[in-house]
Design a protein around this motif. Structure first.
Motif, short mmCIF file in Angstrom:
data_model
loop_
_atom_site.label_atom_id
_atom_site.label_comp_id
_atom_site.label_asym_id
_atom_site.label_seq_id
_atom_site.Cartn_x
_atom_site.Cartn_y
_atom_site.Cartn_z
N UNK A 67 -17.26 -24.77 24.60
CA UNK A 67 -17.21 -24.99 23.15
C UNK A 67 -15.86 -25.63 22.86
N UNK A 68 -15.87 -26.63 22.01
CA UNK A 68 -14.63 -27.26 21.55
C UNK A 68 -14.26 -26.57 20.24
N UNK A 69 -13.18 -25.83 20.27
CA UNK A 69 -12.76 -25.01 19.13
C UNK A 69 -11.58 -25.68 18.45
N UNK A 70 -11.70 -25.89 17.15
CA UNK A 70 -10.65 -26.58 16.38
C UNK A 70 -9.35 -25.78 16.39
N UNK A 71 -8.24 -26.51 16.65
CA UNK A 71 -6.91 -25.90 16.61
C UNK A 71 -6.02 -26.73 15.68
N UNK A 72 -4.89 -26.15 15.28
CA UNK A 72 -3.96 -26.81 14.36
C UNK A 72 -3.44 -28.12 14.94
N UNK A 73 -2.81 -28.01 16.10
CA UNK A 73 -2.28 -29.19 16.79
C UNK A 73 -2.43 -28.97 18.29
N UNK A 74 -2.26 -30.04 19.04
CA UNK A 74 -2.33 -29.94 20.51
C UNK A 74 -1.29 -28.95 21.02
N UNK A 75 -0.12 -28.94 20.41
CA UNK A 75 0.96 -28.06 20.87
C UNK A 75 0.80 -26.64 20.35
N UNK A 76 0.33 -26.49 19.11
CA UNK A 76 0.27 -25.18 18.45
C UNK A 76 -0.84 -24.29 19.02
N UNK A 77 -2.02 -24.81 19.20
CA UNK A 77 -3.18 -24.11 19.76
C UNK A 77 -3.69 -22.94 18.91
N UNK A 78 -3.16 -22.75 17.70
CA UNK A 78 -3.72 -21.71 16.84
C UNK A 78 -4.95 -22.29 16.13
N UNK A 79 -5.93 -21.46 15.88
CA UNK A 79 -7.19 -21.92 15.30
C UNK A 79 -6.98 -22.63 13.97
N UNK A 80 -7.75 -23.68 13.75
CA UNK A 80 -7.75 -24.42 12.48
C UNK A 80 -9.01 -24.01 11.73
N UNK A 81 -8.85 -23.36 10.62
CA UNK A 81 -9.99 -22.85 9.86
C UNK A 81 -10.40 -23.81 8.76
N UNK A 82 -11.66 -23.69 8.38
CA UNK A 82 -12.19 -24.39 7.22
C UNK A 82 -12.40 -23.31 6.16
#
Length: 160
Positions: free
Chosen positions: A54-69
């Motif tokens: 699964x490709x899970x949305x993250x904030x940035x390539x470096x941050x890796x924290x989830x990006x929520x909608x």
């Protein structure tokens, strides 16, 4: 001395212990499988857990924290029918949704298998936003998370 009694009093060897563990694991898998089949779980939930990537949305390539909608109620349709109202195309509940993609999108993502995804679901997540190929995004509400966890546990047990 009776042969059965003699064998009972002896400690089992490694091969016998391994055979017993194999039988035990098979029986536990059968129990889980029957229990989950009786619950009538939708195939979509099993597909989510069994997916290898699964490709899970993250904030940035470096941050890796989830990006929520942050979705409004009704903004997306639910991925599963509403059992309470028997509505086949119910509107989603909205909230803080975690976007997951079957194919790599043009935004930063991390790749998680289905079991890792389920284990990463935290209480602040209101649902998943499923992006499947050639379909409109669908919301999978928090109510399905317990079933996903049970399926992930079953899958882990099957892999043992």
């Amino acid at each position: 001395m009776d042969e059965k009694l003699r064998r009972f009093l002896e400690l089992p060897d490694e091969a016998e212990i391994k055979a017993r563990h194999t039988q035990f694991d098979a029986k536990i898998r059968d129990i889980f499988a029957v229990t989950l089949q009786k619950k009538g779980l939708p195939p979509l939930l099993r597909a989510i857990v069994e997916c290898n990537a699964w490709f899970v949305a993250v904030q940035t390539e470096a941050d890796k924290s989830f990006a929520f909608v942050h979705a409004k109620a009704g903004q997306y349709r639910l991925a599963l029918p509403d059992e309470k109202t028997k509505n086949k195309r119910p509107k989603g509940r909205g909230g803080r949704l975690l976007p997951i993609y079957a194919r790599a999108p043009e935004q930063p993502t991390i790749i998680l298998d289905g079991r890792a995804l389920v284990r990463a679901l935290s209480p602040e997540i209101d649902g998943l936003l499923l992006h499947l190929p050639e379909r409109a995004p669908k919301e999978l509400s928090r109510e399905s998370f317990a079933q996903l966890t049970a399926l992930a546990d079953e899958f882990d047990l099957e892999k043992r």
